[in-house]
Design a protein around this motif. Structure first.
Motif, mmCIF file in Angstrom:
data_model
loop_
_atom_site.group_PDB
_atom_site.id
_atom_site.type_symbol
_atom_site.label_atom_id
_atom_site.label_comp_id
_atom_site.label_asym_id
_atom_site.label_seq_id
_atom_site.Cartn_x
_atom_site.Cartn_y
_atom_site.Cartn_z
ATOM 1 N N SER A 194 0.828 -1.205 0.000
ATOM 2 C CA SER A 194 0.000 0.000 0.000
ATOM 3 C C SER A 194 0.865 1.259 0.000
ATOM 4 O O SER A 194 1.866 1.308 0.731
ATOM 5 C CB SER A 194 -0.869 0.005 1.254
ATOM 6 N N PRO A 195 0.456 2.294 -0.756
ATOM 7 C CA PRO A 195 1.203 3.559 -0.702
ATOM 8 C C PRO A 195 1.090 4.225 0.671
ATOM 9 O O PRO A 195 1.879 5.095 1.016
ATOM 10 C CB PRO A 195 0.542 4.423 -1.789
ATOM 11 N N TRP A 196 0.105 3.797 1.449
ATOM 12 C CA TRP A 196 -0.113 4.365 2.794
ATOM 13 C C TRP A 196 1.089 4.092 3.699
ATOM 14 O O TRP A 196 1.347 4.812 4.651
ATOM 15 C CB TRP A 196 -1.385 3.729 3.369
ATOM 16 N N LEU A 197 1.865 3.045 3.377
ATOM 17 C CA LEU A 197 3.031 2.711 4.192
ATOM 18 C C LEU A 197 4.174 3.692 3.995
ATOM 19 O O LEU A 197 5.007 3.872 4.864
ATOM 20 C CB LEU A 197 3.558 1.320 3.824
ATOM 21 N N ARG A 198 4.228 4.263 2.797
ATOM 22 C CA ARG A 198 5.358 5.130 2.402
ATOM 23 C C ARG A 198 6.681 4.405 2.652
ATOM 24 O O ARG A 198 7.529 4.871 3.422
ATOM 25 C CB ARG A 198 5.284 6.449 3.206
ATOM 26 N N CYS A 199 6.848 3.278 2.040
ATOM 27 C CA CYS A 199 8.078 2.532 2.258
ATOM 28 C C CYS A 199 8.508 1.819 0.968
ATOM 29 O O CYS A 199 7.667 1.405 0.167
ATOM 30 C CB CYS A 199 7.857 1.514 3.380
ATOM 31 N N GLY A 200 9.794 1.721 0.774
ATOM 32 C CA GLY A 200 10.347 1.041 -0.395
ATOM 33 C C GLY A 200 11.807 0.724 -0.127
ATOM 34 O O GLY A 200 12.258 0.740 1.030
ATOM 35 N N TYR A 201 12.548 0.462 -1.185
ATOM 36 C CA TYR A 201 13.963 0.115 -0.990
ATOM 37 C C TYR A 201 14.742 0.405 -2.257
ATOM 38 O O TYR A 201 14.168 0.553 -3.348
ATOM 39 C CB TYR A 201 14.103 -1.367 -0.607
ATOM 40 N N LEU A 202 16.042 0.469 -2.085
ATOM 41 C CA LEU A 202 16.963 0.585 -3.216
ATOM 42 C C LEU A 202 17.893 -0.603 -3.175
ATOM 43 O O LEU A 202 18.292 -1.036 -2.085
ATOM 44 C CB LEU A 202 17.819 1.848 -3.068
ATOM 45 N N VAL A 203 18.229 -1.125 -4.341
ATOM 46 C CA VAL A 203 19.321 -2.097 -4.413
ATOM 47 C C VAL A 203 20.490 -1.330 -5.003
ATOM 48 O O VAL A 203 20.395 -0.801 -6.124
ATOM 49 C CB VAL A 203 18.958 -3.294 -5.311
ATOM 50 N N VAL A 204 21.552 -1.215 -4.234
ATOM 51 C CA VAL A 204 22.679 -0.374 -4.659
ATOM 52 C C VAL A 204 23.959 -1.193 -4.643
ATOM 53 O O VAL A 204 24.161 -2.027 -3.758
ATOM 54 C CB VAL A 204 22.835 0.863 -3.744
ATOM 55 N N ARG A 205 24.781 -0.969 -5.635
ATOM 56 C CA ARG A 205 26.064 -1.681 -5.679
ATOM 57 C C ARG A 205 27.141 -0.735 -6.202
ATOM 58 O O ARG A 205 26.836 0.347 -6.671
ATOM 59 C CB ARG A 205 25.962 -2.876 -6.627
ATOM 60 N N GLY A 206 28.350 -1.179 -6.142
ATOM 61 C CA GLY A 206 29.462 -0.465 -6.765
ATOM 62 C C GLY A 206 29.703 0.893 -6.152
ATOM 63 O O GLY A 206 29.274 1.188 -5.017
#
Ligand code: PLP
Length: 473
Positions: free
Chosen positions: A314-326
């Motif tokens: 749900s957008p109500w959570l306001r949560c996500g993630y990034l996968v970052v490397r290098g």
């Protein structure tokens, strides 16, 4: 009987007598429904003391309103608000803003709204109970995210995306918009106004957020299959970063071929361009397997994958993630450490419990079934109508319907008058003439609502005799 809180403010410099001011403000409060028949007014002596005026002034105001029928005196029982059939007398708690109650009747096909069911989920509630019960959580959450959630996201990506990532490669974000701000902040360590290439049409929020964060947006026209490497090779100004939606071009809905993905990576490596892969809804594939993420393909380019819980939960959570490397990954982590996290620790803990218990994957399976069913409904109702071209149905929670006439904005306005909210395709275009059409979000409506909305829309768009426009789904 409740005693009322009285919202009275007096202006001692006003030519309006104090008794008239008290009476007028009480009258307004009764007419607005702030004071209800169940309310008793304070005793005149107490009110006078609170307002710093003489008791006689309050008595005059009460008498005035009693004379007008707004108040009734109950002798020793005090003064009450009178019951008047002409005055709205619903209890305060029942009253919602007018706009909210009006909106409740509208079937809302605005895209980006997923099925609302996770919050009714028993597992969701027990995840929150576990998060609340965790002892000793008095510190700030770690800037890169709570470890348990970073691990859960890495596990989820391995299963749902075939992406082998380490929990250390994950940064928890407040969703894609927050991730984009973080990326622009990182790029601004190198250049005051980083240039970011985006697809046109594309995600308007991304354009707005990155501009507000200090980036300059460059656009490249795309069709439903997204960017072509030949377009990149022809660019005069090489940007600092490029934002793409290779799994499900937003909003047109195709996908970037593997050859094009490899071409993008090669070009990015040659020119030192950071690739931003917006992987917003790849869990919801209805007819074809997802292609490998750009972030999983070989090559020396820096790729950041942006994931969100806005579509799969749900957008109500306001949560996500990034996968970052290098190198870019190290810089993004350093920037996040410097800026701190906007994501509440308790939310991260609850999400981690939910994911570890299999709640997310069960919810996604359920939602996928729901969406697939609504997608078939859309195809049944609009798929073979002459003059319409239905696309973006390969995955996700929205579809695009294109037609030559009437004007999409006109259709949207008429549909709203009939209780259906839809969004014209034109809002997704930045620098090129928009196509005529609508984006139809079907995540948050019931089958019945969707069916009703489609009947209304079908009566407005597509004509007889123009022949269906075939499009590969
Ligand atoms: C293309 C695209 N990317 C990402 C998102 C998710 O954004 P956020 O995580 O900020 O809610 C959306 C939501 O509608 C979207 O349409």
């Amino acid at each position: 009987m409740r005693e009322a809180e009285l919202p009275i403010e007096l202006d001692r410099n006003s030519p309006n007598p104090l008794a008239a001011q008290v009476a007028s403000q009480l009258r307004t409060a009764i007419l607005n429904g702030l004071l209800q028949p169940e309310h008793t007014l304070p005793a005149t002596r107490r009110l006078a003391t609170e307002l710093g005026i003489s008791r006689g002034v309050v008595v005059r105001a009460f008498e005035q309103l009693s004379g007008e029928g707004f108040l009734v005196s109950n002798g020793a029982g005090g003064t009450k608000v009178a019951v008047r059939p002409d005055i709205n007398s619903r209890p305060l708690e029942d009253r919602k803003p007018r706009s909210a109650s009006l909106q409740a009747d509208v079937i809302d096909l605005t895209p980006g709204r997923p099925s609302g069911s996770p919050f009714q989920d028993r597992q969701w509630r027990s995840a929150w109970k576990l998060a609340v019960a965790e002892q000793g959580k008095i510190q700030l959450p770690p800037a890169l995210g709570v470890t348990a959630l970073r691990v859960a996201v890495a596990d989820h990506l391995a299963v749902s995306r075939g992406l082998a990532v380490d929990a250390d490669d994950i940064i928890i974000t407040g969703g894609t918009s927050d991730a984009l701000q973080l990326i622009v902040a990182m790029l601004r360590n190198h250049t005051a106004q980083p240039r970011i290439l985006v697809e046109d049409p594309g995600y308007p929020t991304a354009r707005r957020v990155m501009t507000a964060a200090g980036a300059r947006i460059q656009t490249v026209p795309v069709d439903e299959n997204g960017l072509k490497s030949s377009q990149l090779a022809a660019l005069k100004d090489v940007p600092d970063a490029v934002l793409v939606t290779p799994s499900h071009q937003y909003p047109l809905g195709g996908r970037m071929a593997v050859q094009e993905r490899l071409g993008l990576l090669k070009w990015a490596e040659q020119h030192g361009v950071l690739v931003l892969e917006d992987d917003y809804d790849s869990e919801f594939r209805h007819s074809r397997m997802p292609l490998p993420a750009v972030a999983s393909l070989p090559g020396g380019a820096d790729v950041v994958l942006l994931g969100t819980f806005s579509k799969n939960l749900s957008p109500w959570l306001r949560c996500g993630y990034l996968v970052v490397r290098g190198d870019a990954g190290q810089q993004l982590k350093a920037t996040r450490e410097a800026l701190d996290t906007p994501v509440a620790g308790i939310l991260q803990s609850a999400l981690a419990h939910y994911m570890q218990d299999g709640g997310l994957s069960r919810h996604v399976t359920r939602a996928r079934r729901e969406y697939a069913h609504r997608r078939s409904l859309l195809m049944d109702r609009l798929g073979s109508r002459p003059g319409l071209e239905l696309s973006a149905l390969d995955g996700g929670l929205h579809a695009v319907v294109r037609f030559t006439h009437p004007e999409a904005a006109e259709v949207a306005a008429k549909a709203l008058a009939l209780g259906v909210r839809v969004v014209p395709l034109s809002g997704y275009y930045a620098d090129r003439p928009p196509e005529n059409g609508l984006v139809l979000g079907y995540g948050a409506v019931t089958d019945l609502q969707l069916s009703k909305a489609l009947s209304i829309l079908a009566g407005m768009i597509g004509g007889v005799g123009e022949g269906p426009v075939a499009r590969q789904l």
